[in-house]
Design a protein around this motif. Structure first.
Motif, PDB file in Angstrom:
ATOM      1  N   MET A  76       0.158  -1.102  -0.056  1.00 13.71           N
ATOM      2  CA  MET A  76       0.090  -0.225  -0.304  1.00 13.71           C
ATOM      3  C   MET A  76       1.002   1.084  -0.210  1.00 13.71           C
ATOM      4  N   THR A  77       0.539   1.816  -0.800  1.00 12.24           N
ATOM      5  CA  THR A  77       1.615   2.781  -1.029  1.00 12.24           C
ATOM      6  C   THR A  77       1.062   4.888   0.369  1.00 12.24           C
ATOM      7  N   LYS A  78       2.300   4.437   0.552  1.00 12.88           N
ATOM      8  CA  LYS A  78       2.413   5.908   2.460  1.00 12.88           C
ATOM      9  C   LYS A  78       1.962   7.343   1.918  1.00 12.88           C
ATOM     10  N   THR A  79       1.741   8.132   2.233  1.00 18.66           N
ATOM     11  CA  THR A  79       2.240   9.243   2.122  1.00 18.66           C
ATOM     12  C   THR A  79       2.351  10.300   3.739  1.00 18.66           C
ATOM     13  N   VAL A  80       3.361  11.433   2.764  1.00 17.36           N
ATOM     14  CA  VAL A  80       3.519  11.916   3.579  1.00 17.36           C
ATOM     15  C   VAL A  80       3.702  13.304   3.658  1.00 17.36           C
ATOM     16  N   LEU A  81       2.741  14.318   4.069  1.00 18.39           N
ATOM     17  CA  LEU A  81       2.582  15.508   4.821  1.00 18.39           C
ATOM     18  C   LEU A  81       3.773  16.077   4.635  1.00 18.39           C
ATOM     19  N   ILE A  82       4.111  17.375   4.140  1.00 22.43           N
ATOM     20  CA  ILE A  82       5.467  18.103   4.757  1.00 22.43           C
ATOM     21  C   ILE A  82       5.389  19.226   4.402  1.00 22.43           C
ATOM     22  N   THR A  83       5.066  20.630   5.523  1.00 26.29           N
ATOM     23  CA  THR A  83       5.372  21.426   5.135  1.00 26.29           C
ATOM     24  C   THR A  83       6.104  22.832   4.668  1.00 26.29           C
ATOM     25  N   GLY A  84       6.264  23.625   4.349  1.00 25.60           N
ATOM     26  CA  GLY A  84       7.423  24.933   3.612  1.00 25.60           C
ATOM     27  C   GLY A  84       7.945  24.828   2.739  1.00 25.60           C
ATOM     28  N   THR A  85       7.716  24.067   1.815  1.00 24.48           N
ATOM     29  CA  THR A  85       7.678  22.830   0.395  1.00 24.48           C
ATOM     30  C   THR A  85       8.017  24.051  -0.597  1.00 24.48           C
ATOM     31  N   SER A  86       7.949  25.323  -0.403  1.00 20.82           N
ATOM     32  CA  SER A  86       8.428  26.141  -1.934  1.00 20.82           C
ATOM     33  C   SER A  86       9.759  26.050  -2.284  1.00 20.82           C
ATOM     34  N   SER A  87      10.354  26.028  -1.453  1.00 23.89           N
ATOM     35  CA  SER A  87      12.185  26.090  -1.391  1.00 23.89           C
ATOM     36  C   SER A  87      13.084  24.531  -0.634  1.00 23.89           C
ATOM     37  N   GLY A  88      14.523  24.721  -1.150  1.00 22.72           N
ATOM     38  CA  GLY A  88      15.546  24.510   0.003  1.00 22.72           C
ATOM     39  C   GLY A  88      15.306  22.597   0.696  1.00 22.72           C
ATOM     40  N   TYR A  89      14.676  23.146   1.505  1.00 27.00           N
ATOM     41  CA  TYR A  89      14.849  21.203   1.811  1.00 27.00           C
ATOM     42  C   TYR A  89      14.301  20.710   1.919  1.00 27.00           C
ATOM     43  N   GLY A  90      12.901  21.509   1.710  1.00 27.28           N
ATOM     44  CA  GLY A  90      11.514  20.904   2.077  1.00 27.28           C
ATOM     45  C   GLY A  90      10.957  20.519   1.088  1.00 27.28           C
ATOM     46  N   PHE A  91      11.236  21.915  -0.469  1.00 23.86           N
ATOM     47  CA  PHE A  91      11.762  21.104  -1.312  1.00 23.86           C
ATOM     48  C   PHE A  91      12.122  19.725  -2.247  1.00 23.86           C
ATOM     49  N   SER A  92      13.473  19.893  -1.868  1.00 23.91           N
ATOM     50  CA  SER A  92      14.442  18.750  -1.671  1.00 23.91           C
ATOM     51  C   SER A  92      13.065  17.405  -1.149  1.00 23.91           C
ATOM     52  N   MET A  93      12.614  17.181   0.339  1.00 20.52           N
ATOM     53  CA  MET A  93      12.033  15.838   0.567  1.00 20.52           C
ATOM     54  C   MET A  93      10.615  15.362  -0.333  1.00 20.52           C
ATOM     55  N   ALA A  94      10.702  16.769  -1.047  1.00 16.17           N
ATOM     56  CA  ALA A  94       8.947  16.377  -1.601  1.00 16.17           C
ATOM     57  C   ALA A  94       9.868  15.729  -3.161  1.00 16.17           C
ATOM     58  N   GLU A  95      10.197  15.638  -3.248  1.00 17.23           N
ATOM     59  CA  GLU A  95      11.184  15.279  -4.957  1.00 17.23           C
ATOM     60  C   GLU A  95      11.457  14.226  -4.223  1.00 17.23           C
ATOM     61  N   HIS A  96      12.375  13.776  -2.966  1.00 20.45           N
ATOM     62  CA  HIS A  96      12.792  12.867  -2.480  1.00 20.45           C
ATOM     63  C   HIS A  96      11.478  11.325  -2.519  1.00 20.45           C
ATOM     64  N   PHE A  97      10.529  12.318  -1.945  1.00 24.56           N
ATOM     65  CA  PHE A  97       9.960  11.008  -1.451  1.00 24.56           C
ATOM     66  C   PHE A  97       9.424  10.503  -3.001  1.00 24.56           C
ATOM     67  N   LEU A  98       8.619  11.755  -3.103  1.00 30.79           N
ATOM     68  CA  LEU A  98       7.923  10.949  -4.408  1.00 30.79           C
ATOM     69  C   LEU A  98       9.052  10.003  -5.757  1.00 30.79           C
ATOM     70  N   ASP A  99       9.933  10.548  -5.012  1.00 32.37           N
ATOM     71  CA  ASP A  99      10.850   9.336  -6.425  1.00 32.37           C
ATOM     72  C   ASP A  99      10.842   7.877  -5.763  1.00 32.37           C
ATOM     73  N   ARG A 100      10.931   8.289  -4.695  1.00 31.80           N
ATOM     74  CA  ARG A 100      10.524   6.381  -4.511  1.00 31.80           C
ATOM     75  C   ARG A 100       9.019   6.723  -4.402  1.00 31.80           C
TER      76      ARG A 100
END
Length: 281
Positions: free
Chosen positions: A1-25
Motif C-alpha cells: 500500500m502506498t504511503k503518504t507524507v505531508l510536508i510543510t514549507g516545500t516552496s524551496s530548499g529542504y522542503g522542496f528536496s524532501m518532497a521530490e525525494h519521497f515522490l521518487d520513492r
C-alpha cells in the motif's frame, strides 16, 4: 500500500528536496506552502498534491489535513519543515521579530502536531518528524533567539515521543546543518535589518569571517532529504537524525566530550578571538 507524507514549507530548499525525494520513492506527497504554486514541481501525477498551509493559522492546517485524507485516505508521516531564520543581537531584537520567529518555528510545530495526532492515534500508527537545526547541537553567536525557537522544539519532541509511544506513533528530529545554498538566509534578510548594532560590528564581522572558513562541507538539500526519509522509514527508537557533515561533527562533539572541551572547540570554530580584537582596537 502506498504511503503518504505531508510536508510543510516545500516552496524551496529542504522542503522542496524532501518532497521530490519521497515522490521518487513512490510515496504520495502533500507538498504544503503558504502560497501554493504547483508549477515549482515537475509533474507528479496523482501522487502529488500541492496545498495551502500556513503553520501560524490553525484553520489552514485543519483544511490541509482534511483534504489530504480525502485524497489519499490517510497520512502516515508529517514533516514539520517550515521555518524562518534570524541573526541578531538580543538587545536590539524587538518582541515583534522574536514572536514572528517563534510563531513559525515553535508554535507552528505545536499547531501541526496537535492537528495530526488525533488522526494518527485513530489509525493506529504514524511518524511525526520535526526539523530543527544544527544550532541545537552547537550554538553559534548572534542566533540566540533563533536557537531558542529550535531548542524548544527539541524538548517538545523528546517529551512527545514518550507520550505517543502507546499509540504506535514515532516522533523524530532531523537536525540540518548550515546550508547557504538554500533561500533560508535570504528570506530572513528583511526581518534582520538593523538588528546588529554598531557596537557589535567588529564582533559580527569576526563571526562572518569564521563562517566564510566553515570547518566542514556545507549541508546539502539531498542530505536533509536522506535524513528525513530515514527518519520516516526506520524502525527502532532513534530520536535524532543529524544531517550534513557539520551536524554530525557537532553531535559527536556535543554528546561525547566534556563541557569544557565542547565550549573551547565551539569558540575556536565559530567565535572571533575577543582578546585579539581588543588588542587590535
Amino acid at each position: 500500500m502506498t504511503k503518504t507524507v505531508l510536508i510543510t514549507g516545500t516552496s524551496s530548499g529542504y522542503g522542496f528536496s524532501m518532497a521530490e525525494h519521497f515522490l521518487d520513492r513512490g510515496w504520495n506527497v502533500i507538498a504544503t506552502m503558504r502560497h501554493p504554486d504547483p508549477t515549482i514541481f515537475p509533474p507528479g501525477g496523482d501522487r502529488l498534491k500541492v496545498l495551502a498551509l500556513d503553520v501560524s493559522r490553525p484553520e489552514t492546517i485543519d483544511k490541509a489535513i482534511a483534504d489530504s485524507i480525502t485524497a489519499f485516505g490517510s497520512i502516515d508521516v508529517v514533516i514539520n519543515n517550515a521555518g524562518i531564520g534570524l541573526a541578531s543581537a538580543v538587545e536590539a531584537t524587538p518582541d515583534s521579530a522574536t514572536r514572528e520567529v517563534f510563531e513559525t518555528n515553535t508554535f507552528g510545530v505545536f499547531n501541526v502536531c496537535r492537528a495530526i495526532i488525533p488522526h494518527m492515534r485513530r489509525q493506529g500508527h504514524g511518524v511525526i518528524i520535526n526539523v530543527t537545526s544544527s544550532v541545537t547541537l552547537g550554538v553559534v553567536p548572534l542566533v540566540a533567539l533563533y536557537a531558542a525557537s529550535k531548542f524548544a522544539v527539541e524538548g517538545f519532541s523528546e517529551a512527545l515521543s514518550y507520550e505517543l509511544e502507546q499509540f504506535n506513533i514515532k516522533v523524530r528530529l532531523v537536525e540540518p546543518g548550515y546550508g547557504p545554498t538554500t533561500r533560508f538566509t535570504a528570506n530572513g534578510g528583511p526581518r534582520m535589518q538593523g538588528l546588529i548594532p554598531a557596537d557589535y560590528g567588529q564582533f559580527a564581522q569576526g563571526c562572518f569571517e569564521k563562517f566564510a572558513n566553515y570547518p566542514t562541507a556545507y549541508c546539502s538539500e539531498a542530505e536533509v532529504a536522506d535524513a528525513a526519509y530515514a527518519a520516516a522509514t526506520e524502525g527502532g527508537e532513534r530520536l535524532r537524525y543529524p544531517a550534513g557533515a557539520d551536524s554530525k561533527m557537532l553531535a559527536e562533539l556535543r554528546w561525547t566530550t566534556s563541557e569544557d572541551h565542547y565550549r573551547a572547540r565551539m569558540r575556536e570554530m565559530f567565535a572571533p578571538d575577543i582578546r585579539r580584537m581588543s588588542n587590535a582596537a
